[in-house]
Design an enzyme around this catalytic site. Sequence first.
Site, PDB file in Angstrom:
ATOM      1  N   ASP A  15     -30.408 168.202  96.979  1.00  0.00           N
ATOM      2  CA  ASP A  15     -30.885 167.044  97.758  1.00  0.00           C
ATOM      3  C   ASP A  15     -30.793 165.699  97.037  1.00  0.00           C
ATOM      4  O   ASP A  15     -31.029 164.651  97.628  1.00  0.00           O
ATOM      5  CB  ASP A  15     -32.341 167.299  98.226  1.00  0.00           C
ATOM      6  CG  ASP A  15     -33.300 167.621  97.055  1.00  0.00           C
ATOM      7  OD1 ASP A  15     -34.221 168.433  97.261  1.00  0.00           O
ATOM      8  OD2 ASP A  15     -33.103 167.068  95.960  1.00  0.00           O
ATOM      9  N   HIS A  71     -26.602 174.076  91.334  1.00  0.00           N
ATOM     10  CA  HIS A  71     -25.955 174.611  92.550  1.00  0.00           C
ATOM     11  C   HIS A  71     -25.159 173.540  93.269  1.00  0.00           C
ATOM     12  O   HIS A  71     -24.903 173.629  94.463  1.00  0.00           O
ATOM     13  CB  HIS A  71     -27.010 175.220  93.492  1.00  0.00           C
ATOM     14  CG  HIS A  71     -27.583 176.497  92.973  1.00  0.00           C
ATOM     15  ND1 HIS A  71     -28.824 176.966  93.324  1.00  0.00           N
ATOM     16  CD2 HIS A  71     -27.113 177.395  92.071  1.00  0.00           C
ATOM     17  CE1 HIS A  71     -29.075 178.103  92.693  1.00  0.00           C
ATOM     18  NE2 HIS A  71     -28.056 178.380  91.922  1.00  0.00           N
ATOM     19  N   ASN A 131     -46.197 176.162  89.950  1.00  0.00           N
ATOM     20  CA  ASN A 131     -45.703 176.788  91.180  1.00  0.00           C
ATOM     21  C   ASN A 131     -46.863 177.125  92.106  1.00  0.00           C
ATOM     22  O   ASN A 131     -47.979 177.389  91.644  1.00  0.00           O
ATOM     23  CB  ASN A 131     -44.906 178.056  90.851  1.00  0.00           C
ATOM     24  CG  ASN A 131     -43.830 178.311  91.890  1.00  0.00           C
ATOM     25  OD1 ASN A 131     -42.970 177.476  92.125  1.00  0.00           O
ATOM     26  ND2 ASN A 131     -43.919 179.460  92.551  1.00  0.00           N
TER      27      ASN A 131
END
Length: 270
Positions: free
Chosen positions: A120, A135, A234
């Site tokens: 993004d 990625h 997380n």
Amino acid sequence: MLNGEELVGRAARDLVKASYAIALTGAGISTESGIPDFRGPNGIWTKKPEAEIRAYEVYEQFRANPKGYWEGRLDPEGPISRIFSIFGEIEKAQPNAGHYALAELEKMGILKCVITQNVDGLHQKAGSKNVIEYHGGLNKFRCVNCNRRFSKDELNLEKLKKEGRLPPYCQCGGVIKDDGVFFGEPIPGDVLQRSQRDAWKCDLMLICGTSAVVYPFAALPEMAYKSAIVIEINAQPTPLTGRISEYLIQGKTGETLPKIVEKVKKIQKG
Ligand code: APR
């Protein structure tokens, strides 16, 4: 057992002491920017498991027939465009406090790089300079042979489509594809090398918003933990928790990271 606030203080002290701290991020750091993650309770794959299966087929389709792949990719109604449509909203998204906190740690000279699984571009929008897109990135393209990257404007895909000149080729003769790494596709060599070098070199690894189930990215903490403090931030425990990470600060990255930055500033003020 330290509580969240105490762990925030511990992470700040660990960061100030570190000489080569890096951050690894996943889709969880962008959910507070309105981009769904993949495997969280409202994740894209959680809601549409069949979409994840389809995503596994894309790379094989590309390898078997790059021309057919590109024709499908540029057909707004085509199945491949539908997979890309999930990224449509991403371009309008803005960084959140978690992205800005990591950019601030880099500006303070504490964080040396961010290795992100996200396409993004929000770390760059937030001001992080040293970002490795593990990625790949949206609206970027890459030659599968020489790894040269191309911007959208450099390719003029609609013109190639109109003139029947798909797939796009690099000057080296290699076929060009989206920079985004498909399931099953090898991570580009330059990205793999830089990421592994930093994973081996770091003495602190901050892992923010990833389920840590996708390899080879999830191997990076396993490379680091013997010589680095691995800290997870997380919403929920992951396979790294209690095995690889020294501690998990369970909570939202957009809330936790700014608190850590504030504590770091207090320590640096003395
Ligand atoms: N703060 C902290 N953690 C969060 C937040 C948040 N605001 N929102 C979600 N999370 C957590 C989720 O609970 C989950 O554990 O972030 C994690 C996101 O995990 P995934 O959805 O699996 O995303 P990620 O780890 O980045 O996926 C890796 O899989 O589908 C592929 O290529 C895709 O890069 C992606 C890769």
